[in-house]
Design a protein around this motif. Structure first.
Motif, PDB file in Angstrom:
ATOM      1  N   UNK A  36      13.113  50.826  48.323  1.00 42.33           N
ATOM      2  CA  UNK A  36      13.291  50.885  49.778  1.00 42.33           C
ATOM      3  C   UNK A  36      13.031  49.500  50.386  1.00 42.33           C
ATOM      4  N   UNK A  37      13.999  48.959  51.146  1.00 39.84           N
ATOM      5  CA  UNK A  37      13.765  47.640  51.759  1.00 39.84           C
ATOM      6  C   UNK A  37      12.803  47.746  52.942  1.00 39.84           C
ATOM      7  N   UNK A  38      12.949  46.890  53.978  1.00 39.37           N
ATOM      8  CA  UNK A  38      12.009  46.897  55.106  1.00 39.37           C
ATOM      9  C   UNK A  38      11.786  48.332  55.608  1.00 39.37           C
ATOM     10  N   UNK A  39      10.527  48.726  55.681  1.00 34.90           N
ATOM     11  CA  UNK A  39      10.211  50.121  56.022  1.00 34.90           C
ATOM     12  C   UNK A  39       9.858  50.269  57.498  1.00 34.90           C
ATOM     13  N   UNK A  40       9.874  51.528  57.981  1.00 31.08           N
ATOM     14  CA  UNK A  40       9.381  51.786  59.330  1.00 31.08           C
ATOM     15  C   UNK A  40       7.997  52.447  59.242  1.00 31.08           C
ATOM     16  N   UNK A  41       7.440  52.761  60.405  1.00 31.53           N
ATOM     17  CA  UNK A  41       6.071  53.270  60.443  1.00 31.53           C
ATOM     18  C   UNK A  41       5.896  54.562  59.660  1.00 31.53           C
ATOM     19  N   UNK A  42       6.899  55.455  59.792  1.00 31.51           N
ATOM     20  CA  UNK A  42       6.777  56.741  59.104  1.00 31.51           C
ATOM     21  C   UNK A  42       6.819  56.561  57.581  1.00 31.51           C
ATOM     22  N   UNK A  43       7.728  55.682  57.132  1.00 32.63           N
ATOM     23  CA  UNK A  43       7.779  55.404  55.683  1.00 32.63           C
ATOM     24  C   UNK A  43       6.412  54.923  55.207  1.00 32.63           C
ATOM     25  N   UNK A  44       5.830  54.023  56.016  1.00 34.38           N
ATOM     26  CA  UNK A  44       4.536  53.448  55.638  1.00 34.38           C
ATOM     27  C   UNK A  44       3.470  54.541  55.533  1.00 34.38           C
ATOM     28  N   UNK A  45       3.378  55.367  56.581  1.00 33.16           N
ATOM     29  CA  UNK A  45       2.322  56.391  56.595  1.00 33.16           C
ATOM     30  C   UNK A  45       2.518  57.405  55.475  1.00 33.16           C
ATOM     31  N   UNK A  46       3.782  57.750  55.209  1.00 32.94           N
ATOM     32  CA  UNK A  46       4.027  58.718  54.122  1.00 32.94           C
ATOM     33  C   UNK A  46       3.563  58.154  52.788  1.00 32.94           C
ATOM     34  N   UNK A  47       3.834  56.854  52.603  1.00 31.39           N
ATOM     35  CA  UNK A  47       3.446  56.248  51.328  1.00 31.39           C
ATOM     36  C   UNK A  47       1.913  56.175  51.191  1.00 31.39           C
ATOM     37  N   UNK A  48       1.267  55.763  52.293  1.00 36.24           N
ATOM     38  CA  UNK A  48      -0.199  55.653  52.245  1.00 36.24           C
ATOM     39  C   UNK A  48      -0.827  57.039  52.060  1.00 36.24           C
ATOM     40  N   UNK A  49      -0.190  58.044  52.661  1.00 32.95           N
ATOM     41  CA  UNK A  49      -0.706  59.406  52.542  1.00 32.95           C
ATOM     42  C   UNK A  49      -0.734  59.855  51.079  1.00 32.95           C
ATOM     43  N   UNK A  50       0.245  59.356  50.323  1.00 33.60           N
ATOM     44  CA  UNK A  50       0.317  59.760  48.908  1.00 33.60           C
ATOM     45  C   UNK A  50      -0.694  59.022  48.020  1.00 33.60           C
ATOM     46  N   UNK A  51      -1.245  57.919  48.557  1.00 35.85           N
ATOM     47  CA  UNK A  51      -2.236  57.170  47.766  1.00 35.85           C
ATOM     48  C   UNK A  51      -3.474  58.038  47.558  1.00 35.85           C
ATOM     49  N   UNK A  52      -4.034  57.992  46.378  1.00 34.81           N
ATOM     50  CA  UNK A  52      -5.305  58.695  46.157  1.00 34.81           C
ATOM     51  C   UNK A  52      -6.296  57.706  45.547  1.00 34.81           C
ATOM     52  N   UNK A  53      -6.637  56.640  46.287  1.00 31.80           N
ATOM     53  CA  UNK A  53      -7.570  55.657  45.723  1.00 31.80           C
ATOM     54  C   UNK A  53      -8.995  56.199  45.751  1.00 31.80           C
ATOM     55  N   UNK A  54      -9.877  55.562  45.010  1.00 28.98           N
ATOM     56  CA  UNK A  54     -11.283  55.983  45.072  1.00 28.98           C
ATOM     57  C   UNK A  54     -11.992  55.138  46.125  1.00 28.98           C
ATOM     58  N   UNK A  55     -12.165  55.709  47.311  1.00 28.90           N
ATOM     59  CA  UNK A  55     -12.851  54.988  48.397  1.00 28.90           C
ATOM     60  C   UNK A  55     -14.101  55.750  48.792  1.00 28.90           C
ATOM     61  N   UNK A  56     -15.193  55.009  48.914  1.00 28.29           N
ATOM     62  CA  UNK A  56     -16.466  55.608  49.307  1.00 28.29           C
ATOM     63  C   UNK A  56     -16.899  55.068  50.658  1.00 28.29           C
ATOM     64  N   UNK A  57     -17.317  55.986  51.528  1.00 22.69           N
ATOM     65  CA  UNK A  57     -17.805  55.586  52.848  1.00 22.69           C
ATOM     66  C   UNK A  57     -18.997  56.458  53.206  1.00 22.69           C
ATOM     67  N   UNK A  58     -20.102  55.809  53.530  1.00 26.40           N
ATOM     68  CA  UNK A  58     -21.286  56.545  53.969  1.00 26.40           C
ATOM     69  C   UNK A  58     -21.690  57.631  52.963  1.00 26.40           C
ATOM     70  N   UNK A  59     -21.646  57.269  51.694  1.00 30.58           N
ATOM     71  CA  UNK A  59     -22.103  58.191  50.645  1.00 30.58           C
ATOM     72  C   UNK A  59     -21.100  59.267  50.264  1.00 30.58           C
ATOM     73  N   UNK A  60     -19.905  59.232  50.856  1.00 24.40           N
ATOM     74  CA  UNK A  60     -18.928  60.280  50.529  1.00 24.40           C
ATOM     75  C   UNK A  60     -17.627  59.664  50.044  1.00 24.40           C
ATOM     76  N   UNK A  61     -16.961  60.392  49.131  1.00 23.20           N
ATOM     77  CA  UNK A  61     -15.656  59.960  48.640  1.00 23.20           C
ATOM     78  C   UNK A  61     -14.601  60.477  49.618  1.00 23.20           C
TER      79      UNK A  61
END
Ligand SMILES: Cc1cc2nc3c(=O)[nH]c(=O)nc-3n(C[C@H](O)[C@H](O)[C@H](O)COP(=O)(O)OP(=O)(O)OC[C@H]3O[C@@H](n4cnc5c(N)ncnc54)[C@H](O)[C@@H]3O)c2cc1C
Length: 482
Positions: free
Chosen positions: A1-26
Motif C-alpha cells: 500500500x503506498x501513501x496511506x490515510x488516517x484510517x489505514x494507519x489506525x487499522x494497521x496499528x490496531x492489528x499490532x500486538x506489541x508488548x507494552x507495559x504502562x503503570x505495572x500493566x500490559x
C-alpha cells in the motif's frame, strides 16, 4: 500500500500486538488506551492530510519503483527544489501540532531515506548492505512508521566504566545463529516505542565498547521478546479544552528491553564492523537529513510560540510596555535566525557522491546547538508574560457549572470573553507548566543528543581555516603600518 490515510494507519496499528507495559500493566489495545488515543488520532490526521487531494502534490511523490504516490519524506533529494519540497512538507505536518509532535513520521522516514540510499556503505563480506535498501523501500511503499533507539541505559557515564560482560545492561549481541543475531539488554529512550510498525536500532556513538555492540537493524514492534516500558502518561485529560496539547500530542517515551530477541539476518544491515560503524554519519548523512527535518519543525514551533505570546499580550493588553515588546522581539529574532539557517543550509546544499542533494550541515548544526538554549528562554518569556494567568485556569466542566457567572465576570480579558481567555491560558499552561510542557523542554534539549557533545562536535568538524587566515591577515605588518 503506498501513501496511506488516517484510517489505514489506525487499522494497521490496531492489528499490532506489541508488548507494552504502562503503570505495572500490559496494554492489550493500544488504539483505545487513554495514554495513546490522542497521539494515534493526531498521527492519523497527518496521514489524512497527506492523502487529501489538495495536498497530494506537496506531501507525496511518485515512487521510482511502483509508480504509485508515496510520502515526500521518503524522497531522495536530487535538486535544491527537492530539498525545498521536503522542508515544506515537514512544515505542513508540523503546523498541525504547532511543532509539538517531535516524532511525526517524516523524522524517521528522513533517516531511513538517508541510510537506504547509501546502502552500498553497509556492504561487507556478508553483503548485508542490501537489507537497508529493502527496509527503506518496504517502508516507503507501505508508509510504515518507525520509532528508534540509539542510546544505552544511563547507568554509569564515566569514561572509565565498562560493563560486566556476563550480565549485559546495554543491549548487545549474545549469540549468532544461522537465523540471525540474538540481542540481550536494554536501550533508551524510544519515543513512541511500541506504537509504530517498526523499531530502528543503530549503534551508539562515542567510545568503543566492543564488537558485540556494533549492529544496526530494524524489526517489527511485535517481535517476540521485545518489550517497551512506558513512563507515566502525561495525558491527564482527554478534553482538548483542558489539556490542549497533552490530550492530542502526548507521544510517550519508552525503555526498550531486548530479552534475547532474535533479529533475522535479513533485518540486519550492520554487524561487527567498526569501520563501517565509525563512518555511518559521514557516509549516509543521516544526521544532516534528520537535522534538516528537525530545524524545519523547530521553525514552526517557534512561530507557534510567537503567536501564543502575542495572543497573551493582546488578551490582557500589555503590548505598550517596552519590556514586553523586547521579550516578544526575542522570539521574533530567534524565528528569523532559525529560518535563515534553514534556508542557508539549502542554498549551500551540494551533491554527494551518490547524487543526493545534501543540505549544508553547518547552519543546521548551529541551529541544533542553539535551540536547546532558545527553547527554555521562550518558555520563560511566556511564563513572564502570562504570570498568574497561567495558573487561574478553570476547566471545561467549570464553565458548564453553576459558577459560570463568576467565571464570565472575573476571568474576562481585555479583548476576549472569559472562556476564550481561559482556553488561551490553558494552552500556555500546557506549553509551559504541565508535565507535557516540561517533557517538551527536556525533549528539545536532548532529542538530538547531548547538546554539550553536539557543541564539541561542531567545534571539531567546523573548518576554521578561512577565519584563522582572516585573523592572521590583520596581524600583517603592512596593515599595521597603514
Ligand atoms: C524526551 C526525550 C525523548 C527522547 N527520545 C529518544 C528516541 O526516540 N530515541 C533515542 O534513541 N533517544 C531518545 N532520547 C535520548 C537522547 O538521545 C539522549 O537523552 C541524549 O543522547 C543524551 O543522552 P543521555 O540522556 O543518556 O544523557 P547522558 O549521556 O547520560 O548525559 C548526562 C549528563 O552527563 C554529561 N555527559 C555524559 N557523558 C559525557 C561525555 N562523554 N562528555 C561530556 N559530558 C558528558 C552530559 O552532558 C549530561 O549533562 C530522548 C531523550 C528525551 C529527553
Amino acid at each position: 500500500m503506498p501513501a496511506i490515510n488516517g484510517q489505514d494507519f489506525l487499522e494497521r496499528i490496531h492489528q499490532l500486538q506489541p508488548e507494552i507495559w504502562l503503570d505495572g500493566k500490559k496494554i492489550t489495545d493500544i488504539c483505545n488506551h487513554e495514554a495513546f488515543k490522542g497521539i494515534l488520532t493526531s498521527k492519523a490526521a497527518l496521514f489524512d492530510f497527506q492523502t487529501n487531494k489538495k495536498n497530494l502534490d506537496l506531501m507525496t511523490y511518485v515512487s521510482p519503483v511502483s509508480g504509485e504516490r508515496v510520502g515526500t519524506s521518503f524522497m531522495q533529494p536530487k535538486t535544491k527544489e527537492d530539498l525545498e519540497k521536503r522542508r515544506l512538507s515537514t512544515q505542513a505536518w508540523a503546523k498541525l501540532s504547532g511543532g509539538m509532535m517531535g516524532r511525526s513520521p517524516d523524522y524517521m522516514n528522513s533517516c531511513l531515506m538517508a541510510l537506504g540510499t547509501a546502502w552500498d556503505h553497509f556492504q561487507d563480506s556478508r553483503l548485508i548492505g542490501k537489507h537497508i535498501l529493502q527496509m527503506y523501500e518496504r517502508a516507503r511503499e507501505n508508509d510504515l512508521t518507525l520509532a528508534h533507539t540509539f542510546v544505552n541505559p544511563q547507568v554509569n557515564r564515566s569514561m572509565l566504566y565498562f560493563e560486566d560482560e556476563e550480565h549485559p545492561i546495554s543491549a548487545k549481541v549474545v549469540k549468532e545463529t544461522s537465523d540471525g543475531i540474538i540481542i540481550k539488554g536494554a536501550r533508551l529512550l524510544a519515543t513512541q516505542g511500541g506504537i509504530t510498525d517498526e523499531l530502528l536500532v543503530l549503534p551508539i556513538g562515542g567510545k568503543y565498547i566492543g564488537e558485540s555492540f556494533i549492529y544496526a537493524f530494524s524489526i517489527p514492534s511485535t517481535t517476540p521478546n521485545l518489550r517497551f516500558i512506558c513512563r507515566e502518561s502525561f495525558r491527564y485529560r482527554s478534553s482538548a479544552f483542558d489539556h490542549p496539547l497533552g490530550a492530542r500530542f502526548e507521544e510517550m517515551d519508552t525503555i526498550v528491553v531486548f530479552d534475547n530477541v532474535l533479529v533475522p539476518w535479513e533485518r540486519v544491515f550492520l554487524y561487527n564492523d567498526y569501520s563501517i560503524s565509525m563512518e555511518l554519519a559521514s557516509e549516509t548523512r543521516y544526521f544532516t537529513f534528520l537535522l534538516h527535518q528537525a530545524t524545519a519543525r523547530q521553525v514552526v514551533k517557534t512561530e507557534f510560540l510567537l503567536g501564543l505570546a502575542q495572543l497573551i499580550v493582546d488578551s490582557i493588553d500589555i503590548g505598550s510596555y517596552t519590556h514586553v515588546q523586547g521579550k516578544v522581539s526575542e522570539i521574533i529574532t530567534a524565528l528569523e535566525t532559525l529560518k535563515a539557517l534553514l534556508l542557508s543550509s539549502e542554498m549551500n546544499a551540494k551533491h554527494d557522491k551518490r547524487g543526493r542533494m545534501v543540505p549544508d550541515v553547518n547552519p543546521l548544526s548551529a541551529a541544533i546547538t542553539t535551540f536547546p538554549r532558545l527553547y527554555p528562554r521562550f518558555i520563560e518569556i511566556l511564563e513572564t508574560l502570562g504570570a498568574s494567568g497561567l495558573i487561574s485556569i478553570p476547566t471545561e466542566k467549570d464553565f458548564e457549572s453553576p459558577i459560570r457567572g463568576d467565571l464570565d465576570h472575573y476571568l474576562q480579558g481585555a479583548s476576549c470573553d472569559a472562556k476564550d481567555r481561559t482556553q488561551l491560558f490553558r494552552l500556555a499552561w500546557d506549553v509551559c507548566l504541565s508535565a507535557f510542557g516540561g517533557r517538551q523542554k527536556q525533549y528539545e534539549r536532548f532529542f538530538f543528543g547531548d547538546p554539550i557533545r553536539l557543541e564539541s562536535g561542531l567545534y571539531n568538524s567546523y573548518s576554521k581555516e578561512s577565519a584563522v587566515n582572516l585573523a592572521k591577515s590583520l596581524l600583517n605588518s603592512n596593515l599595521k603600518k597603514e
